[in-house]
Design a protein around this motif. Structure first.
Motif, mmCIF file in Angstrom:
data_model
loop_
_atom_site.group_PDB
_atom_site.id
_atom_site.type_symbol
_atom_site.label_atom_id
_atom_site.label_comp_id
_atom_site.label_asym_id
_atom_site.label_seq_id
_atom_site.Cartn_x
_atom_site.Cartn_y
_atom_site.Cartn_z
ATOM 1 N N ARG A 177 0.830 -1.222 0.000
ATOM 2 C CA ARG A 177 0.000 0.000 0.000
ATOM 3 C C ARG A 177 0.861 1.268 0.000
ATOM 4 N NH1 ARG A 177 -4.485 -2.700 0.642
ATOM 5 N NH2 ARG A 177 -4.772 -4.194 2.312
ATOM 6 N N PHE A 178 1.915 1.228 -0.834
ATOM 7 C CA PHE A 178 2.813 2.384 -0.932
ATOM 8 C C PHE A 178 2.055 3.552 -1.558
ATOM 9 C CE2 PHE A 178 6.037 4.633 -3.674
ATOM 10 C CZ PHE A 178 6.709 5.256 -2.636
ATOM 11 N N SER A 179 2.082 4.701 -0.881
ATOM 12 C CA SER A 179 1.283 5.831 -1.373
ATOM 13 C C SER A 179 2.145 6.948 -1.958
ATOM 14 C CB SER A 179 0.426 6.374 -0.229
ATOM 15 O OG SER A 179 1.290 6.743 0.832
ATOM 16 N N GLY A 180 3.476 6.744 -1.971
ATOM 17 C CA GLY A 180 4.365 7.800 -2.473
ATOM 18 C C GLY A 180 4.554 7.737 -3.983
ATOM 19 N N GLU A 181 5.510 8.520 -4.457
ATOM 20 C CA GLU A 181 5.800 8.628 -5.893
ATOM 21 C C GLU A 181 6.960 7.705 -6.262
ATOM 22 O OE1 GLU A 181 5.064 11.476 -8.338
ATOM 23 O OE2 GLU A 181 3.174 11.361 -7.200
ATOM 24 N N PHE A 182 6.799 6.870 -7.264
ATOM 25 C CA PHE A 182 7.932 6.111 -7.805
ATOM 26 C C PHE A 182 7.535 5.652 -9.208
ATOM 27 C CE2 PHE A 182 10.781 2.505 -8.525
ATOM 28 C CZ PHE A 182 11.994 3.069 -8.139
ATOM 29 N N ASP A 183 8.334 6.020 -10.194
ATOM 30 C CA ASP A 183 8.022 5.710 -11.591
ATOM 31 C C ASP A 183 8.305 4.233 -11.887
ATOM 32 O OD1 ASP A 183 7.688 5.578 -14.276
ATOM 33 O OD2 ASP A 183 9.347 6.924 -14.801
ATOM 34 N N VAL A 184 7.238 3.464 -12.100
ATOM 35 C CA VAL A 184 7.423 2.036 -12.393
ATOM 36 C C VAL A 184 7.323 1.745 -13.900
ATOM 37 C CG1 VAL A 184 6.755 1.149 -10.127
ATOM 38 C CG2 VAL A 184 4.981 1.571 -11.847
ATOM 39 N N GLN A 185 7.240 2.816 -14.698
ATOM 40 C CA GLN A 185 7.211 2.640 -16.158
ATOM 41 C C GLN A 185 8.636 2.650 -16.722
ATOM 42 O OE1 GLN A 185 4.627 1.741 -17.597
ATOM 43 N NE2 GLN A 185 2.962 2.415 -16.282
ATOM 44 N N ARG A 186 9.525 2.021 -16.050
ATOM 45 C CA ARG A 186 10.921 1.930 -16.513
ATOM 46 C C ARG A 186 11.495 0.612 -16.003
ATOM 47 N NH1 ARG A 186 13.685 6.300 -12.251
ATOM 48 N NH2 ARG A 186 12.289 5.741 -10.551
ATOM 49 N N ALA B 232 17.793 6.547 -6.129
ATOM 50 C CA ALA B 232 16.322 6.424 -6.213
ATOM 51 C C ALA B 232 15.850 5.173 -5.476
ATOM 52 C CB ALA B 232 15.892 6.395 -7.675
ATOM 53 N N PHE B 233 16.618 4.073 -5.564
ATOM 54 C CA PHE B 233 16.260 2.861 -4.803
ATOM 55 C C PHE B 233 16.355 3.144 -3.294
ATOM 56 C CE2 PHE B 233 17.428 0.247 -8.668
ATOM 57 C CZ PHE B 233 16.193 -0.370 -8.797
ATOM 58 N N VAL B 234 17.411 3.866 -2.924
ATOM 59 C CA VAL B 234 17.605 4.173 -1.497
ATOM 60 C C VAL B 234 16.459 5.060 -1.001
ATOM 61 C CG1 VAL B 234 19.117 5.358 0.165
ATOM 62 C CG2 VAL B 234 20.114 3.910 -1.604
ATOM 63 N N ALA B 235 16.104 6.066 -1.792
ATOM 64 C CA ALA B 235 15.021 6.977 -1.384
ATOM 65 C C ALA B 235 13.713 6.202 -1.232
ATOM 66 C CB ALA B 235 14.874 8.089 -2.418
ATOM 67 N N LEU B 236 13.474 5.248 -2.132
ATOM 68 C CA LEU B 236 12.244 4.454 -2.041
ATOM 69 C C LEU B 236 12.257 3.610 -0.756
ATOM 70 C CD1 LEU B 236 9.596 3.422 -3.242
ATOM 71 C CD2 LEU B 236 10.919 1.751 -4.569
ATOM 72 N N ALA B 237 13.384 2.985 -0.477
ATOM 73 C CA ALA B 237 13.481 2.162 0.752
ATOM 74 C C ALA B 237 13.276 3.036 1.987
ATOM 75 C CB ALA B 237 14.841 1.471 0.816
ATOM 76 N N GLN B 238 13.803 4.247 1.933
ATOM 77 C CA GLN B 238 13.640 5.141 3.095
ATOM 78 C C GLN B 238 12.185 5.542 3.281
ATOM 79 O OE1 GLN B 238 16.672 8.171 2.126
ATOM 80 N NE2 GLN B 238 17.478 7.705 4.160
ATOM 81 N N SER B 239 11.503 5.867 2.174
ATOM 82 C CA SER B 239 10.112 6.299 2.359
ATOM 83 C C SER B 239 9.238 5.120 2.797
ATOM 84 C CB SER B 239 9.552 7.010 1.121
ATOM 85 O OG SER B 239 9.766 6.238 -0.005
ATOM 86 N N LEU B 240 9.575 3.900 2.348
ATOM 87 C CA LEU B 240 8.816 2.729 2.805
ATOM 88 C C LEU B 240 9.010 2.504 4.303
ATOM 89 C CD1 LEU B 240 9.443 0.265 -0.118
ATOM 90 C CD2 LEU B 240 7.197 0.863 0.774
ATOM 91 N N THR B 241 10.252 2.706 4.754
ATOM 92 C CA THR B 241 10.545 2.521 6.182
ATOM 93 C C THR B 241 9.746 3.537 6.992
ATOM 94 O OG1 THR B 241 12.770 1.919 5.517
ATOM 95 C CG2 THR B 241 12.422 2.303 7.853
ATOM 96 N N GLN B 242 9.706 4.783 6.493
ATOM 97 C CA GLN B 242 8.968 5.825 7.222
ATOM 98 C C GLN B 242 7.469 5.524 7.248
ATOM 99 O OE1 GLN B 242 10.345 9.244 5.112
ATOM 100 N NE2 GLN B 242 12.292 9.178 6.204
ATOM 101 N N GLU B 243 6.942 5.032 6.112
ATOM 102 C CA GLU B 243 5.498 4.713 6.051
ATOM 103 C C GLU B 243 5.138 3.643 7.054
ATOM 104 O OE1 GLU B 243 3.892 3.734 2.275
ATOM 105 O OE2 GLU B 243 4.040 5.773 1.515
#
Ligand code: SAM
Length: 268
Positions: free
Chosen positions: A237-246, A255-266
């Protein structure tokens, strides 16, 4: 000493004195360095390193080689599988050998070196990542192909899980090409030396979650991420921004690190 190389321990001993000199030069050992060698073997690197450092720790699995090195006055020998070694304990034990003047040295002082057994080189790299805050640097002989993957940039064929996981934690550089003829017996692959410098302040993240995320992302590297990581993010149920069309190989480490960080915060 007489010793028949054991294949199961990945024993390919360095015999090329010119290459050995270049490796030691690249490591640039100093007298009070806190050096730890993984797999001293017959001492191709150990002996020249001991000409520069006061004492060092070696980790060796082969009982015959352990027995040989235990008699050496400058060495602390750890008779074990490196994958089971707690490097934080080595730190404390090794300090006893040293001049007390360096007891106040900053935490990151282990200098880990080795011509690694290629069959377990990736597990060794991952094991050591847990001890990165204690490490000043690492210099390893590895299969060239593995180093190519470690240092690969996005949008290249070599860029993958190993690149992302390690580049989050270390600055890395391939500093020497080593041909099969430099070893006895010669391996069937090309080799190289890598220098790994842990970042003093890596972006904090939940490593287990990061590992899972990167694994899912690269599980089908030819497909767009919406088929792999996209689904995985939906399940969480990730609600943030991440472009999966690539494709995963187009996504920079940051970008992978930022995604992991926002998931941890969520999650928290
Ligand atoms: N440093 C020596 C040289 O450059 O000639 C030997 C390198 S040889 C490629 C790898 C060394 O790692 C051997 O001494 C081998 O016995 C040791 N080794 C293999 N597996 C190991 C393990 N799991 N834990 C500790 N040492 C291991």
């Amino acid at each position: 000493m007489r010793h028949i190389p054991r294949k199961r321990f990945g024993q390919h001993f360095l015999v090329d004195q010119n290459i050995i000199a270049q490796i030691v030069d690249g490591i640039s050992p100093k007298a009070l360095d806190h050096m730890v060698e993984i797999g001293p073997g017959l001492g191709a690197l150990t002996k020249p390193l001991l000409r520069h450092v006061d004492a060092m720790t070696v980790v060796e699995i082969d009982r015959d080689l352990v027995a040989h090195w235990k008699a050496h006055p400058q060495l602390q020998v750890i008779d074990a599988d490196v994958l089971k070694v707690d490097f934080s304990k080595i730190t404390r034990a090794q300090l006893a050998l040293k001049n007390t003047a360096i007891l106040d040295a900053e935490a990151a002082h282990l200098r880990i070196v080795g011509n690694l057994p290629y069959n377990i080189s990736t597990p060794i790299l991952f094991h050591l990542m847990s001890f990165a805050p204690l490490v000043m640097d690492q210099h390893f002989m590895l299969q060239k192909e593995v180093i190519d993957r470690m240092v690969a940039q996005p949008a290249t064929a070599d860029y993958g899980r190993l690149s992302v996981m390690l580049q989050w934690r270390y600055a890395m550089q391939n500093f020497l090409a080593v041909p099969p003829s430099s070893f006895d017996p010669p391996p069937r692959v090309q080799s190289a030396m890598v220098r790994m410098l842990p970042y003093a302040q890596p972006l904090p993240l939940n490593r287990q979650l990061f590992e899972e995320l990167v694994k899912v992302a690269f599980s089908q590297r030819r497909k767009l991420l919406r088929h792999t990581l996209g689904r995985w993010l939906e399940e969480r149920r990730f609600s943030g921004e991440f472009d999966v069309q690539r494709r995963a190989e187009e996504v920079p480490v940051a970008a992978f690190v930022a995604l992991a960080q926002s998931l941890t915060q969520e999650k928290s």
